[in-house]
Write an enzyme that holds these catalytic residues in place. Structure first.
Site, PDB file in Angstrom:
ATOM      1  N   HIS A  29     -12.180  42.712  48.529  1.00 47.81           N
ATOM      2  CA  HIS A  29     -10.925  43.424  48.319  1.00 47.81           C
ATOM      3  C   HIS A  29     -10.841  44.568  49.327  1.00 47.81           C
ATOM      4  O   HIS A  29     -11.767  44.799  50.116  1.00 47.81           O
ATOM      5  CB  HIS A  29     -10.819  43.948  46.896  1.00 47.81           C
ATOM      6  CG  HIS A  29     -10.483  42.882  45.887  1.00 47.81           C
ATOM      7  ND1 HIS A  29      -9.267  42.234  45.875  1.00 47.81           N
ATOM      8  CD2 HIS A  29     -11.221  42.339  44.878  1.00 47.81           C
ATOM      9  CE1 HIS A  29      -9.258  41.344  44.897  1.00 47.81           C
ATOM     10  NE2 HIS A  29     -10.419  41.386  44.275  1.00 47.81           N
TER      11      HIS A  29
ATOM     12  N   ASP B   7      -5.552  46.444  52.835  1.00 44.37           N
ATOM     13  CA  ASP B   7      -4.567  45.479  52.336  1.00 44.37           C
ATOM     14  C   ASP B   7      -3.215  45.629  53.023  1.00 44.37           C
ATOM     15  O   ASP B   7      -2.689  44.683  53.600  1.00 44.37           O
ATOM     16  CB  ASP B   7      -4.373  45.652  50.824  1.00 44.37           C
ATOM     17  CG  ASP B   7      -5.394  44.871  50.011  1.00 44.37           C
ATOM     18  OD1 ASP B   7      -6.279  44.244  50.606  1.00 44.37           O
ATOM     19  OD2 ASP B   7      -5.303  44.902  48.766  1.00 44.37           O
TER      20      ASP B   7
END
Length: 380
Positions: free
Chosen positions: A129, A159
């Protein structure tokens, strides 16, 4: 659709976070983005119509486990300038929708692939992540205070900044090339590399010896007393950033500490802890709004720290139209802005047969084909 990307068609294979953000950016600026969702798939937000990242595009649910569903998607992709996906390496190939297949169908297709680690390398098959990708690039190491562990910057760094935004930029760069040459290509967007690119200025300062490889000891990482947030008497916060000496002098003069000779040592790290304590005590003497009123219209680089509920109502944001309400949901307006090709007001995500029928007819499917696909459960 309005905006500078009007006339660009993109197929988005639905994912979470950075993928939808890339799709939102392209749609916000005028591209026709068609989102392919798996039938019955669930997103991070339970109600997909409340997911801001889904705005301004049409979702088509497709049975990607069926040969007819794959054929349908391939036909749809033939009409597009580009497609993008955010799955682990190999997932799209197993579906029969990998770049070799789609570029064979249309050699001018731009095929965007966004992963955390990239399409190859020792980590490419591993899960991860934002926090993991930012950790590997060196970015996470720099964020936080000197006496604390690294602080995750939400999931904005890898991200959204290093992933979704980088992919949107790369898709458009490759589409420009394809329109000039007729040759499509694959874009390999790795979030860890994108987060490293965002750190370019810090790596430059490090190369010059002007950035310590320690957290919370530098100008921009909460080390300096003049680049930080401070609590006010009402428990709220103000942010200051007068890096330039003339702005710094104005700040110190306005808060009434110009006679304190220690403040003359603006860029001496040995004085930063003591000066930070003095500013901390000073800013606790008034409320946030009292400080903001005192500095209104000045160049002292002081601003209120707005909460999520407060930000849309700040006078500057209101004057600029920085936030809009779509289907009852307050959300950031499209940005940046253009003088000629103005962007449209966002719309909630469209789905359902009534919404997708005009789109599919525009691509080349007739009423009978659409009805058949719907009746057979190939499209939802």
């Amino acid at each position: 659709m309005n905006g500078p990307l009007k006339g660009v068609r993109i197929i988005e294979f639905a994912g979470l976070g950075p993928g939808p953000f890339c799709g939102m950016m392209l749609a916000d600026h005028g591209a026709e983005v068609i989102r392919i969702d798996r039938i019955g798939a669930k997103g991070l937000v339970v109600d997909p119509h409340k997911e801001i990242l889904n705005r301004s595009r049409t979702s088509i649910e497709v049975d990607l486990k069926s040969a007819k569903g794959i054929d349908f998607v391939r036909e749809l992709c033939k009409s597009a300038d580009g497609v993008f996906e955010g799955f682990r390496p190999g997932v799209m190939e197993r579906l029969g929708l990998g770049p070799d297949v789609l570029l064979d169908d249309n050699p001018a297709t731009v095929y965007g692939r966004m992963t955390g680690w990239g399409q190859d390398g020792p980590y490419s098959a591993m899960a991860g992540h934002d926090i993991n990708y930012a950790a590997l690039s060196g970015a996470l190491h720099t964020i936080g205070r000197s006496d604390q562990r690294p602080t995750p910057p939400l999931n904005m760094l890898a991200d959204f900044g290093g992933g979704g935004m980088m992919l949107a930029f790369a898709m458009l760069a490759a589409i420009l090339h394809a329109r000039e040459s007729g040759c499509g290509q694959v874009v390999d967007c790795a979030m860890t590399e994108g987060s490293a690119v965002l750190m370019s200025m810090i790596y430059s300062l490090r190369a010059e010896g002007r950035w310590l490889d320690e957290r919370g000891k530098n100008i921009l990482d909460s080390g300096a007393h003049y680049y930080d947030s401070y609590e006010t008497s009402d428990g709220k916060f103000i942010a200051i950033g007068p890096v330039e000496p003339q702005f710094y002098e104005l700040l110190i003069k306005t808060i009434g500490l110009a006679d304190d000779v220690e403040f003359q040592f603006q860029n001496d790290p040995h004085h930063w802890p003591s000066l930070k304590k003095k500013l901390d005590d000073c800013f606790r003497s008034k409320t946030r709004d009292e400080w903001c009123l005192l500095f209104e219209g000045t160049d002292a680089c002081l601003s209120p720290v707005m909460s999520l509920d407060e930000a849309p109502h700040h006078p500057h944001n209101v004057a600029r139209g920085a936030f809009v309400v779509v289907d009852g949901i307050v959300q950031p307006a499209p940005a940046p802005r253009y003088s000629q090709t103005k962007t449209h007001t966002p719309q909630g995500m469209r789905s359902g047969i009534d919404s997708i029928t005009p789109l599919l007819k525009n691509v080349g499917f007739d009423d009978a084909m659409i009805a058949s696909l719907h009746q057979e459960g190939i499209i939802g």
